[in-house]
Design an enzyme around this catalytic site. Sequence first.
Site, PDB file in Angstrom:
ATOM      1  N   SER A 155      -5.759   1.559   5.336  1.00  0.00           N
ATOM      2  CA  SER A 155      -6.382   2.141   6.531  1.00  0.00           C
ATOM      3  C   SER A 155      -6.955   3.525   6.248  1.00  0.00           C
ATOM      4  O   SER A 155      -7.795   4.015   7.004  1.00  0.00           O
ATOM      5  CB  SER A 155      -5.373   2.214   7.672  1.00  0.00           C
ATOM      6  OG  SER A 155      -4.304   3.074   7.333  1.00  0.00           O
ATOM      7  N   GLU A 162       3.109  -6.573   2.630  1.00  0.00           N
ATOM      8  CA  GLU A 162       2.417  -5.386   3.124  1.00  0.00           C
ATOM      9  C   GLU A 162       3.390  -4.397   3.766  1.00  0.00           C
ATOM     10  O   GLU A 162       3.104  -3.807   4.803  1.00  0.00           O
ATOM     11  CB  GLU A 162       1.307  -5.747   4.121  1.00  0.00           C
ATOM     12  CG  GLU A 162       0.292  -4.622   4.255  1.00  0.00           C
ATOM     13  CD  GLU A 162      -0.935  -4.972   5.092  1.00  0.00           C
ATOM     14  OE1 GLU A 162      -0.944  -5.995   5.769  1.00  0.00           O
ATOM     15  OE2 GLU A 162      -1.904  -4.200   5.026  1.00  0.00           O
ATOM     16  N   HIS A 209       0.850  -1.192   0.000  1.00  0.00           N
ATOM     17  CA  HIS A 209       0.000   0.000   0.000  1.00  0.00           C
ATOM     18  C   HIS A 209       0.887   1.244   0.000  1.00  0.00           C
ATOM     19  O   HIS A 209       1.983   1.238   0.561  1.00  0.00           O
ATOM     20  CB  HIS A 209      -0.892   0.035   1.243  1.00  0.00           C
ATOM     21  CG  HIS A 209      -1.797  -1.136   1.394  1.00  0.00           C
ATOM     22  ND1 HIS A 209      -2.801  -1.423   0.499  1.00  0.00           N
ATOM     23  CD2 HIS A 209      -1.868  -2.107   2.340  1.00  0.00           C
ATOM     24  CE1 HIS A 209      -3.450  -2.511   0.892  1.00  0.00           C
ATOM     25  NE2 HIS A 209      -2.903  -2.951   2.003  1.00  0.00           N
ATOM     26  N   HIS A 217     -10.071  -6.529   1.635  1.00  0.00           N
ATOM     27  CA  HIS A 217      -9.258  -5.771   2.593  1.00  0.00           C
ATOM     28  C   HIS A 217     -10.092  -4.675   3.234  1.00  0.00           C
ATOM     29  O   HIS A 217     -10.521  -3.753   2.561  1.00  0.00           O
ATOM     30  CB  HIS A 217      -8.044  -5.152   1.880  1.00  0.00           C
ATOM     31  CG  HIS A 217      -6.884  -4.882   2.785  1.00  0.00           C
ATOM     32  ND1 HIS A 217      -6.996  -4.142   3.941  1.00  0.00           N
ATOM     33  CD2 HIS A 217      -5.584  -5.261   2.706  1.00  0.00           C
ATOM     34  CE1 HIS A 217      -5.800  -4.084   4.524  1.00  0.00           C
ATOM     35  NE2 HIS A 217      -4.931  -4.755   3.812  1.00  0.00           N
ATOM     36  N   ARG A 219       6.219  -2.310  11.550  1.00  0.00           N
ATOM     37  CA  ARG A 219       7.400  -1.743  10.911  1.00  0.00           C
ATOM     38  C   ARG A 219       8.695  -2.012  11.671  1.00  0.00           C
ATOM     39  O   ARG A 219       9.765  -1.607  11.248  1.00  0.00           O
ATOM     40  CB  ARG A 219       7.211  -0.234  10.750  1.00  0.00           C
ATOM     41  CG  ARG A 219       5.956   0.091   9.956  1.00  0.00           C
ATOM     42  CD  ARG A 219       5.843   1.538   9.575  1.00  0.00           C
ATOM     43  NE  ARG A 219       4.569   1.748   8.879  1.00  0.00           N
ATOM     44  CZ  ARG A 219       4.260   2.849   8.222  1.00  0.00           C
ATOM     45  NH1 ARG A 219       5.105   3.866   8.173  1.00  0.00           N
ATOM     46  NH2 ARG A 219       3.104   2.957   7.614  1.00  0.00           N
ATOM     47  N   TYR A 242      -8.441  -6.168  10.721  1.00  0.00           N
ATOM     48  CA  TYR A 242      -7.896  -6.764   9.490  1.00  0.00           C
ATOM     49  C   TYR A 242      -8.011  -8.297   9.539  1.00  0.00           C
ATOM     50  O   TYR A 242      -8.514  -8.930   8.604  1.00  0.00           O
ATOM     51  CB  TYR A 242      -6.414  -6.392   9.318  1.00  0.00           C
ATOM     52  CG  TYR A 242      -6.129  -5.022   8.749  1.00  0.00           C
ATOM     53  CD1 TYR A 242      -7.050  -3.986   8.836  1.00  0.00           C
ATOM     54  CD2 TYR A 242      -4.912  -4.749   8.138  1.00  0.00           C
ATOM     55  CE1 TYR A 242      -6.770  -2.728   8.326  1.00  0.00           C
ATOM     56  CE2 TYR A 242      -4.622  -3.491   7.619  1.00  0.00           C
ATOM     57  CZ  TYR A 242      -5.548  -2.482   7.715  1.00  0.00           C
ATOM     58  OH  TYR A 242      -5.260  -1.234   7.218  1.00  0.00           O
TER      59      TYR A 242
END
Lengths: 340, 340
Positions: free
Chosen positions: A72, A283, A8, A177, A289, A193
């Site tokens: 999101s 993703e 994304h 999604h 992260r 999710y």
Amino acid sequence: MIIDCHGHYTTAPAPHQDYRKAQLANFDNPELPSPVSAVISDDEIRESVENNQLKLLRERDADMTIFSPRASAMAHHLGDEKVSQAWTEACNNLIKRVVDLYPDNFIGVCQLPQSPGSSLENSIAELERCVNEMGFIGCNLNPDPSGGHWTAAPLWDKYWYPLFEKMVELDVPAMIHVSGSCNHNFHATGAHYINADTTAFMQFIEADLFKDFPQLRVIIPHGGGAVPYHWGRYRGLADMLGKPLLQDHVMKNVFFDTCVYHQPGIDLLFRVIDVENILFGSEMVGAVRGIDPETGNYFDDTKRYVDALDISAEDKNKVFELNARRVYPRLDASLRARGK
Amino acid sequence: MIIDCHGHYTTAPAPHQDYRKAQLANFDNPELPSPVSAVISDDEIRESVENNQLKLLRERDADMTIFSPRASAMAHHLGDEKVSQAWTEACNNLIKRVVDLYPDNFIGVCQLPQSPGSSLENSIAELERCVNEMGFIGCNLNPDPSGGHWTAAPLWDKYWYPLFEKMVELDVPAMIHVSGSCNHNFHATGAHYINADTTAFMQFIEADLFKDFPQLRVIIPHGGGAVPYHWGRYRGLADMLGKPLLQDHVMKNVFFDTCVYHQPGIDLLFRVIDVENILFGSEMVGAVRGIDPETGNYFDDTKRYVDALDISAEDKNKVFELNARRVYPRLDASLRARGK
């Protein structure tokens, strides 16, 4: 060739988000100025991906990401149909610019202008625009445009059929999604999710959607939610509901990505799910992260987990490339047109 | 000794359900007769468990089941506070009768008379009644009494604190267990149950509930929902939220059962979750009643999967017995009082 099916644009330049803020402010209070389209230079776009997705793509030896707007931020539950339409177009147009700048590294998947209670007419039109005019190869479909209140019809409901018909006509798949959650019970990336993935799969078991649409293809991200871990439960529930074996009932149409952020999870995924049904995905840069203190590597560096699997080179090739080409025929066509 | 921590009275005699039907009919239309308590003989109760739970318990070489009312029938979303109260008392009293008939095989866990929008006052009173007067050792706590609309406060909210205080005072744990779903998006046992497990765990990560209640213990059933499969995601999300490591942040208070209906799932569970946090459970006779064509055994015969694990006898003893005695101290006391 290594294709990441799940990326994304989580790092879009600030003016894009500023536009969104102005748009929503104007929706809440029409006396505020109408939002003005964001002005973003090519250099700003380059910077936003060079230091993020593209940097990591290169570091991880991947080639290409199937790229869509930030999930999101789709936030179909905010504003109304018109707001969703304008925001979606802005998001998709920005993806198109990234793809044009880096055609060898990104290919587009579109957001849809869904809105709670609205028909899918706009979504169908936007899908056509993105595929036919901008070279996109699929869409992200939000099964819960209410953002955690789950007020829409289940995916087997006739409500969704016009969109599915268009997807089949265009020969593009959808990744199922959800977006952000406005229900404080559901943390977006930690609960909403994963729940949506699990929910969608069970909806497919309950119904006979793929009898009506044998050509329809859907990707359930995040490794299929809870499904592979509970594979016995789902096989057993299909049996109790009098449905065929899962491989015949749903697994000709449903695919899982590899967005599972530890080795044991990936090992399980490959142990229970046929390799034909697994597409490489990370993703990144996304929900998680950080660096795993247990391995010293990024949690979302899923290529390492797949590399570590004891499967044949042929199977790895399927997961990294061939399955994506099969599930996204327009990706395959695009690559072939460039001699790849 | 083999203790199954997760069994519901899914086979209660018909008059019990008839009472429920009459109760709900009367709620919908007060002109209909008031419901009359079900008359059920000891023989009817014996028959209902001898041919089901007890038969399977014996066939599977287990000794004891921690037994609670049928989860899907709690249906806190039906009727109102008063209806929930009366139904809950009837359900719990029936569990008490089963326990009295088979004290070596069953021990009680209670349903709570939750009702959407109501305080937890009745639930606290019922918990006290069941523990102090009927020898129950824990409760089932429904995080979504709305039945799939998720309108309640998250588990870290102060709304739940009075109940948690009482649980700590009585030294009883709760299994976090939703009931049926009246949201057509969520198949009850295929989506709603698993989603609730995942959701609850993420709520515990988000908050610092166990700082306020270091003695609180909760069991997340169905193998922890999606959590073990996505263990890396949850470790990574805790990190992103600035929380301590999961073993310190939540795993001193949270336990998973083994209701995962295939070997690869159980293998994963034990690979990623500390054995101290796993309690043997099967949820039979429950959601998945068939025989797995791949193994020839019942899907929910989870003892076979645990037996097949390559772990020490000591660890198996923890999973089958010692962890349950630790998490349910009143179970331990009850067994010791009988020289076990």
